[in-house]
Design an enzyme around this catalytic site. Structure first.
Site, PDB file in Angstrom:
ATOM      1  N   PHE A 171     -11.996   5.284  -1.119  1.00 32.57           N
ATOM      2  CA  PHE A 171     -11.540   4.171  -1.951  1.00 32.57           C
ATOM      3  C   PHE A 171     -10.080   3.900  -1.637  1.00 32.57           C
ATOM      4  O   PHE A 171      -9.235   4.770  -1.796  1.00 32.57           O
ATOM      5  CB  PHE A 171     -11.712   4.453  -3.448  1.00 32.57           C
ATOM      6  CG  PHE A 171     -11.364   3.253  -4.276  1.00 32.57           C
ATOM      7  CD1 PHE A 171     -12.290   2.232  -4.457  1.00 32.57           C
ATOM      8  CD2 PHE A 171     -10.096   3.103  -4.823  1.00 32.57           C
ATOM      9  CE1 PHE A 171     -11.953   1.089  -5.185  1.00 32.57           C
ATOM     10  CE2 PHE A 171      -9.756   1.963  -5.549  1.00 32.57           C
ATOM     11  CZ  PHE A 171     -10.691   0.963  -5.728  1.00 32.57           C
ATOM     12  N   ASP A 256      -3.937   8.351   2.432  1.00 32.05           N
ATOM     13  CA  ASP A 256      -3.874   7.644   1.156  1.00 32.05           C
ATOM     14  C   ASP A 256      -3.727   8.691   0.050  1.00 32.05           C
ATOM     15  O   ASP A 256      -4.693   9.350  -0.333  1.00 32.05           O
ATOM     16  CB  ASP A 256      -5.152   6.807   0.980  1.00 32.05           C
ATOM     17  CG  ASP A 256      -5.182   6.065  -0.353  1.00 32.05           C
ATOM     18  OD1 ASP A 256      -4.375   6.393  -1.252  1.00 32.05           O
ATOM     19  OD2 ASP A 256      -6.028   5.153  -0.505  1.00 32.05           O
ATOM     20  N   LYS A 285      -0.402   5.022  -8.380  1.00 34.91           N
ATOM     21  CA  LYS A 285      -0.826   5.660  -9.639  1.00 34.91           C
ATOM     22  C   LYS A 285       0.261   6.431 -10.400  1.00 34.91           C
ATOM     23  O   LYS A 285       0.909   5.874 -11.242  1.00 34.91           O
ATOM     24  CB  LYS A 285      -2.052   6.551  -9.391  1.00 34.91           C
ATOM     25  CG  LYS A 285      -3.295   5.725  -9.056  1.00 34.91           C
ATOM     26  CD  LYS A 285      -4.596   6.383  -9.447  1.00 34.91           C
ATOM     27  CE  LYS A 285      -5.738   5.382  -9.450  1.00 34.91           C
ATOM     28  NZ  LYS A 285      -6.339   5.127  -8.151  1.00 34.91           N
TER      29      LYS A 285
HETATM   30  C1  LIG Z   1      -6.667   3.939  -7.318  1.00 34.23           C
HETATM   31  C2  LIG Z   1      -6.628   4.079  -5.858  1.00 34.23           C
HETATM   32  C3  LIG Z   1      -6.261   3.005  -5.026  1.00 34.23           C
HETATM   33  C4  LIG Z   1      -5.981   1.622  -5.572  1.00 34.23           C
HETATM   34  O1  LIG Z   1      -4.899   1.603  -6.427  1.00 34.23           O
HETATM   35  P1  LIG Z   1      -4.617   0.281  -7.314  1.00 34.23           P
HETATM   36  O2  LIG Z   1      -3.276   0.574  -7.941  1.00 34.23           O
HETATM   37  O3  LIG Z   1      -5.721   0.176  -8.314  1.00 34.23           O
HETATM   38  O4  LIG Z   1      -4.585  -0.874  -6.405  1.00 34.23           O
HETATM   39  C5  LIG Z   1      -6.158   3.237  -3.675  1.00 34.23           C
HETATM   40  N1  LIG Z   1      -6.416   4.440  -3.144  1.00 34.23           N
HETATM   41  C6  LIG Z   1      -6.786   5.490  -3.908  1.00 34.23           C
HETATM   42  C7  LIG Z   1      -7.035   6.816  -3.260  1.00 34.23           C
HETATM   43  C8  LIG Z   1      -6.914   5.345  -5.281  1.00 34.23           C
HETATM   44  O5  LIG Z   1      -7.299   6.373  -6.039  1.00 34.23           O
END
Ligand SMILES: *Cc1c(COP(=O)(O)O)cnc(C)c1O
Length: 430
Positions: A171, A256, A285
């Site tokens: 994700f 990420d 986050k």
């Molecule tokens: C939550 C998340 C995202 C997206 O973050 P947003 O602030 O909602 O755009 C991207 N990568 C990972 C691993 C995430 O957990």
């Protein structure tokens, strides 16, 4: 007075609208959850599944609704509440900053952005240089663009390299670039076509990655621990293996760390648990203790391709968010929360491991610091509902995984309370 029944006034073209000042001003009577919900059903697009509860106030790992009910929150802010709700230093830093300077564009220097870049960089092992934006998906968009900029003219006969290999069940966000990097068909449904140049390999499978690499590949992109995909830990040697592939084929390794970063798992950045150095990491986050902030850190030679005109974010690195992030780092350090994260992970894991014998639905417990997944053999949605009835907030991801991202300052008593409610909820499963 009730917000929805305010007497309307009529200053705007043909409309009658309620005075917003009445909302943030002092109220003589609280609204109820159901009044708020009815406002939502009339005025807010229904793209979220919401629980029928309106939250108004939080403190640490507790949060209260409009009716005054208290909930124990083991998933504060969807992972953004690393320090729980309204952490003291962050509140103070924001209060101080908001009265001095809220936002100026990136055509000027601000002290807090520089200080934050330095603080984040000093905690990397790769001399990271920072770019700031406001969310995780934006951070990944920036990483994708930075990778492509680095691929310019570096392929066969001076062609551009632009392809990125990402992992199944990943994700990376909801905007079109990050969404294209996200290898979960359910998120692509109805909004295709995706951006060209993304290829997907199963998480943990180095051979599959190496088969996808060709002369147009510029980067590999992976979460060091998959979050939304079910709290999936990398197999031994996997991240190191990806680094070797990157070295062999001159690719960039993009990690990420939007969910895993900022101390969540007991290191500043989760990849530091393994012997691997990335070229780019992305963050969001938890970075600013619940205030919106995203960003990336890149090795200097990689970062330098982000020149004026190539990328920007209007709100990126604003003084308010940066002050909040600096206070977050200060809190983690002052309160020894990296160590605390490891303890939290052990306590929850031990509890759920012990519960396995009583609850046959628990298949596996996966945890790294305060990032905990309980793999069930059945749908986990009823567990969330049962917990909510008992005033406990948890998350279910990937259908069958109960996910906890507790605050690093959660107390032992709160952990015990949460575990006993979760145990009840798990044992109530048919
Ligand atoms: C939550 C998340 C995202 C997206 O973050 P947003 O602030 O909602 O755009 C991207 N990568 C990972 C691993 C995430 O957990």
């Amino acid at each position: 007075m009730v917000w929805t029944n305010r007497s309307p006034h009529t200053p705007c073209a043909g409309g009658r609208h309620t005075k917003c000042a009445d909302y943030y001003g002092v109220r003589t009577q609280q609204v109820t959850s159901s009044e708020v919900i009815s406002t939502f059903s009339r005025y807010v697009i229904g793209n979220y599944t919401r629980y029928p509860v309106c939250l108004t106030r939080g403190e640490g790992s507790y949060v209260w609704d409009t009716e005054g009910n208290r909930y124990l929150d083991l998933f504060p802010g969807w992972g953004c509440g690393l320090l729980g709700h309204c952490p003291e230093r962050v509140v103070k830093a924001v209060q101080d900053q908001v009265a001095r300077l809220i936002h100026v564009p990136n055509t000027w220097y601000t002290e807090s952005q520089g200080a934050l870049a330095k603080a984040l960089s000093e905690r990397t092992t790769f001399d990271g240089r920072a770019f700031f934006c406001n969310s995780g998906t934006e951070a990944n968009e920036a990483a994708i663009k930075l990778a492509r900029l680095n691929g310019q003219g570096t392929g066969a006969n001076g062609a551009d390299r632009y392809k990125i290999v990402t992992m199944l069940n990943s994700f990376h966000g909801r905007t079109m670039g990050s969404l294209s990097a996200t290898a979960q068909p359910k998120y692509h449904q109805g909004v295709g076509p995706m951006l060209p140049g993304f290829q997907y390999a199963p998480f943990g499978d180095l051979d599959a990655v190496s088969k996808l690499i060709d002369s147009q590949t510029i980067a590999l992109m992976v979460e060091p621990i998959q979050g939304e995909g079910g709290v999936n830990l990398p197999p031994n040697g996997y991240l190191e293996g990806l680094r070797e592939l990157c070295d062999r084929y001159k690719l960039l390794l993009i990690l990420d760390e939007v969910q895993t970063g900022m101390g969540r798992t007991g290191k500043w950045y989760t990849h530091q648990h393994w012997n691997v150095k990335p070229d780019i990491i992305t963050l969001a986050k938890a970075v600013a203790g619940g205030v919106a902030l995203g960003g990336l850190l890149a090795r200097p030679e990689v970062a330098e391709k982000l020149k004026p005109g190539t990328h920007a974010a209007t709100f990126g690195g604003n003084p308010l968010a940066c002050a909040a992030a600096l206070a977050t780092i200060e809190t983690i350090e002052a309160d020894n929360l990296l160590e605390r994260a490891i303890r939290i992970g052990r306590t929850f894991s031990n509890h759920f491991e012990a519960l396995k014998s009583k609850c046959p639905h628990i298949r596996e417990v996966r945890a790294k610091g305060a990032m905990i997944g309980v793999q069930l053999a059945v749908d986990g949605t009823p567990v969330v509902t049962e917990c909510l009835k008992r005033k406990l907030l948890v998350n279910c991801t990937h259908q069958t995984v109960i996910r906890l991202l507790p605050a690093l300052n959660i107390t032992d008593e709160q952990i015990a309370e949460g575990c006993s409610v979760l145990e009840e909820a798990l044992l109530s499963l048919k």
